[in-house]
Motif scaffolding. Structure first.
Motif, short mmCIF file in Angstrom:
data_model
loop_
_atom_site.label_atom_id
_atom_site.label_comp_id
_atom_site.label_asym_id
_atom_site.label_seq_id
_atom_site.Cartn_x
_atom_site.Cartn_y
_atom_site.Cartn_z
N CYS A 86 -6.09 1.07 -7.83
CA CYS A 86 -5.09 1.05 -6.76
C CYS A 86 -3.67 1.03 -7.32
O CYS A 86 -3.28 0.09 -8.01
N PHE A 134 -3.79 1.80 4.58
CA PHE A 134 -5.24 1.66 4.49
C PHE A 134 -5.67 0.23 4.77
O PHE A 134 -4.93 -0.73 4.51
N CYS A 188 -2.74 -3.69 -4.63
CA CYS A 188 -2.73 -4.48 -3.40
C CYS A 188 -4.11 -4.69 -2.79
O CYS A 188 -4.22 -5.06 -1.63
N ASP A 240 -1.84 6.42 -0.58
CA ASP A 240 -2.38 7.58 -1.31
C ASP A 240 -3.85 7.85 -1.01
O ASP A 240 -4.33 8.96 -1.20
N GLY A 241 -4.57 6.85 -0.55
CA GLY A 241 -5.97 7.05 -0.16
C GLY A 241 -7.00 6.98 -1.26
O GLY A 241 -8.17 7.29 -1.03
N LEU A 242 -6.58 6.57 -2.41
CA LEU A 242 -7.52 6.50 -3.54
C LEU A 242 -8.70 5.56 -3.23
O LEU A 242 -9.85 5.86 -3.58
N CYS A 243 -8.41 4.46 -2.59
CA CYS A 243 -9.48 3.50 -2.29
C CYS A 243 -10.55 4.12 -1.40
O CYS A 243 -11.75 3.93 -1.64
N CYS A 272 0.83 -1.20 0.00
CA CYS A 272 0.00 0.00 0.00
C CYS A 272 0.87 1.26 0.00
O CYS A 272 1.80 1.39 0.80
N THR A 273 0.57 2.20 -0.90
CA THR A 273 1.34 3.45 -1.00
C THR A 273 0.79 4.53 -0.07
O THR A 273 1.42 5.57 0.10
N GLY A 321 -0.90 0.54 -5.86
CA GLY A 321 -0.08 -0.53 -5.28
C GLY A 321 -0.49 -1.92 -5.74
O GLY A 321 0.17 -2.91 -5.42
S1 SF4 Z 1 -5.59 2.66 -3.34
FE1 SF4 Z 1 -4.23 0.90 -2.88
S2 SF4 Z 1 -2.22 1.82 -2.55
FE2 SF4 Z 1 -3.73 3.46 -2.41
S3 SF4 Z 1 -4.21 3.63 -0.23
FE3 SF4 Z 1 -5.71 2.24 -1.13
S4 SF4 Z 1 -4.85 0.17 -0.86
FE4 SF4 Z 1 -3.19 1.65 -0.55
#
Ligand code: SF4
Length: 87
Positions: free
Chosen positions: A77, A32, A81, A13-16, A10-11, A79
């Motif tokens: 995502c 996250f 992930c 970044d909070g996109l999820c 996980c990076t 990452g």
């Molecule tokens: S989108 Fe993926 S990389 Fe980015 S915060 Fe969510 S789980 Fe982590």
């Protein structure tokens, strides 16, 4: 369907969470995690209530109305992930 995150990738970044805030949330470590929210399952489930286990141990059910957004989160995502499991 269930979802989990591999926090090792996980990076942060909070996109999820932007896409599916009812399923994904950030913890103090900047990574996250997944949850089962009260609005969908009757009670908020952060697993042990304090520290949501990382990885597959922290797997959460996906609400029927959240499947599309969780799939979109996994696709976006950076990452790569977010893992979705079909029961
Ligand atoms: S989108 Fe993926 S990389 Fe980015 S915060 Fe969510 S789980 Fe982590």
């Amino acid at each position: 369907m269930k979802v989990w995150i591999d926090q090792d990738l996980c990076t942060g970044d909070g996109l999820c969470e932007e896409i599916a805030p009812e399923v994904f949330f950030a913890r103090d470590d900047g990574l996250f995690y997944v949850k089962e929210s009260a609005g969908n399952f009757g009670a908020e489930k952060l697993f042990d209530g304090i520290a949501n286990p990382a990885g597959a141990e922290g797997m959460a059910r996906i609400p029927d109305n959240g499947i599309e957004s969780v799939i979109e989160s996994a696709e976006e995502c950076p990452g790569e992930c977010i893992f979705i499991e079909v029961e």
